[in-house]
Design a protein around this motif. Structure first.
Motif, PDB file in Angstrom:
ATOM      1  N   ALA A 260      51.574  35.585  33.463  1.00 12.67           N
ATOM      2  CA  ALA A 260      52.208  35.200  34.881  1.00 12.67           C
ATOM      3  C   ALA A 260      52.958  36.509  35.434  1.00 12.67           C
ATOM      4  N   PRO A 261      52.317  37.140  36.543  1.00 17.58           N
ATOM      5  CA  PRO A 261      52.792  38.584  36.719  1.00 17.58           C
ATOM      6  C   PRO A 261      54.302  38.089  37.526  1.00 17.58           C
ATOM      7  N   ALA A 262      55.120  39.108  37.577  1.00 17.68           N
ATOM      8  CA  ALA A 262      56.615  38.867  38.210  1.00 17.68           C
ATOM      9  C   ALA A 262      56.324  38.654  39.734  1.00 17.68           C
ATOM     10  N   ASP A 263      55.428  39.430  40.314  1.00 17.17           N
ATOM     11  CA  ASP A 263      54.941  38.876  41.777  1.00 17.17           C
ATOM     12  C   ASP A 263      53.819  38.692  41.795  1.00 17.17           C
ATOM     13  N   MET A 264      53.546  37.316  42.492  1.00 15.65           N
ATOM     14  CA  MET A 264      51.995  36.805  42.634  1.00 15.65           C
ATOM     15  C   MET A 264      51.371  37.503  43.598  1.00 15.65           C
ATOM     16  N   SER A 265      51.840  38.255  44.434  1.00 13.32           N
ATOM     17  CA  SER A 265      51.266  39.137  45.512  1.00 13.32           C
ATOM     18  C   SER A 265      50.428  40.063  44.683  1.00 13.32           C
ATOM     19  N   GLN A 266      50.783  40.539  43.272  1.00  8.28           N
ATOM     20  CA  GLN A 266      50.000  41.473  42.812  1.00  8.28           C
ATOM     21  C   GLN A 266      48.733  41.064  42.197  1.00  8.28           C
ATOM     22  N   LEU A 267      48.532  39.887  42.306  1.00  6.17           N
ATOM     23  CA  LEU A 267      47.192  39.222  41.617  1.00  6.17           C
ATOM     24  C   LEU A 267      46.089  39.752  42.562  1.00  6.17           C
ATOM     25  N   PRO A 268      44.912  40.101  42.246  1.00  2.00           N
ATOM     26  CA  PRO A 268      43.624  40.341  43.016  1.00  2.00           C
ATOM     27  C   PRO A 268      43.197  38.949  43.510  1.00  2.00           C
ATOM     28  N   ALA A 269      42.559  39.163  44.462  1.00  2.48           N
ATOM     29  CA  ALA A 269      41.875  37.813  45.151  1.00  2.48           C
ATOM     30  C   ALA A 269      40.479  37.459  44.352  1.00  2.48           C
ATOM     31  N   PRO A 270      40.427  36.186  43.905  1.00  5.99           N
ATOM     32  CA  PRO A 270      39.455  35.829  43.148  1.00  5.99           C
ATOM     33  C   PRO A 270      37.924  36.161  43.779  1.00  5.99           C
ATOM     34  N   ALA A 271      37.134  36.522  42.838  1.00  6.84           N
ATOM     35  CA  ALA A 271      35.836  36.960  43.308  1.00  6.84           C
ATOM     36  C   ALA A 271      34.866  36.466  42.287  1.00  6.84           C
ATOM     37  N   PRO A 272      33.650  35.821  42.684  1.00  9.40           N
ATOM     38  CA  PRO A 272      32.837  35.419  41.496  1.00  9.40           C
ATOM     39  C   PRO A 272      32.090  36.621  40.760  1.00  9.40           C
ATOM     40  N   GLY A 273      32.206  36.514  39.214  1.00  9.56           N
ATOM     41  CA  GLY A 273      31.675  37.671  38.774  1.00  9.56           C
ATOM     42  C   GLY A 273      32.707  38.608  38.123  1.00  9.56           C
ATOM     43  N   ARG A 274      33.680  38.740  38.901  1.00  9.80           N
ATOM     44  CA  ARG A 274      34.852  39.564  38.472  1.00  9.80           C
ATOM     45  C   ARG A 274      35.596  39.465  37.432  1.00  9.80           C
ATOM     46  N   ALA A 275      35.821  40.494  36.557  1.00 13.15           N
ATOM     47  CA  ALA A 275      36.564  40.069  35.277  1.00 13.15           C
ATOM     48  C   ALA A 275      38.029  39.492  35.562  1.00 13.15           C
ATOM     49  N   ASN A 276      38.406  38.491  34.628  1.00 14.45           N
ATOM     50  CA  ASN A 276      39.840  38.088  34.703  1.00 14.45           C
ATOM     51  C   ASN A 276      40.737  38.747  33.676  1.00 14.45           C
ATOM     52  N   ARG A 277      41.737  38.994  33.960  1.00 10.52           N
ATOM     53  CA  ARG A 277      43.073  39.653  33.248  1.00 10.52           C
ATOM     54  C   ARG A 277      43.119  38.882  31.826  1.00 10.52           C
ATOM     55  N   SER A 278      42.647  37.521  31.702  1.00  9.27           N
ATOM     56  CA  SER A 278      42.489  36.975  30.263  1.00  9.27           C
ATOM     57  C   SER A 278      41.269  36.915  29.728  1.00  9.27           C
ATOM     58  N   ASP A 279      40.331  37.615  30.219  1.00  6.65           N
ATOM     59  CA  ASP A 279      38.924  37.689  29.670  1.00  6.65           C
ATOM     60  C   ASP A 279      38.952  38.599  28.523  1.00  6.65           C
ATOM     61  N   ALA A 280      38.291  38.423  27.466  1.00  3.31           N
ATOM     62  CA  ALA A 280      38.073  39.410  26.146  1.00  3.31           C
ATOM     63  C   ALA A 280      37.374  40.489  26.723  1.00  3.31           C
ATOM     64  N   ASP A 281      37.602  41.665  26.008  1.00  2.44           N
ATOM     65  CA  ASP A 281      36.993  42.974  25.969  1.00  2.44           C
ATOM     66  C   ASP A 281      36.969  43.451  24.916  1.00  2.44           C
TER      67      ASP A 281
END
Length: 176
Positions: free
Chosen positions: A52-73
């Motif tokens: 969880a980021p310190a400020d929720m406004s730092q999160l990008p808007a969700p978009a289909p197909g976009r990578a998630n911060r918790s996705d494996a790379d």
């Protein structure tokens, strides 16, 4: 025919019947594409822990197909583990495009996979084993491709003789 002859012929008959029960002419481990409807255990990648980021406004808007911060790379993880920069991988596929352009500079045959599969099948049919190997469904894959086998130790010695360093291979001799 005595009791010994009947027992022997019964054992041969049982062995030949059991050999016909094998369901495939190819071992499962040599078949790289699974025909089962179950999950592919090699395609499952565990996610990174949620953060969880310190400020929720730092999160990008969700978009289909976009990578998630918790996705494996795995590619980025490997580069970082070897001391590289993850940022070098995020060039928008520029490196991939250069590689594809270089490897396809003489043209691409869209039917190459089918041609190679047909040629391989013909090669294996020409080397399908001796009579007893066919009767007992013995795998002759390794003997068919033995002329193309790479002897890793002979190659290692050839590299060393020519002065090529082989740091990933064990040293020539280990002193106790």
């Amino acid at each position: 025919m005595g009791a010994m002859g009947r027992a022997l012929s019964g054992a041969v008959l049982a062995a030949s019947l059991l050999s016909g029960c094998s369901g495939s002419d190819q071992p499962i481990l040599m078949n790289l594409r699974s025909e089962s409807r179950g999950p592919d255990e090699f395609a499952i990648l565990p996610n990174k822990p949620l953060q969880a980021p310190a400020d929720m406004s730092q999160l990008p808007a969700p978009a289909p197909g976009r990578a998630n911060r918790s996705d494996a790379d795995p590619g980025g993880d490997a580069v970082a583990a070897l001391g590289g920069s993850r940022g070098a991988l995020s060039g928008g596929g520029v490196r991939d495009q250069a590689l594809i352009a270089r490897t396809t500079r003489f043209g691409v045959d869209p039917d190459i996979r089918r041609q190679l599969a047909a040629a391989d099948l013909e090669y294996r049919r020409d080397r399908d084993g001796r009579l007893l190997e066919r009767i007992f469904n013995v795998n002759v894959y390794y003997s068919a491709y033995e002329p193309y086998e790479l002897d890793q130790y002979r190659e290692l010695e050839r590299f060393r003789r020519s002065g090529i360093r082989t740091p990933a291979a064990p040293p020539e001799s280990v002193e106790d």
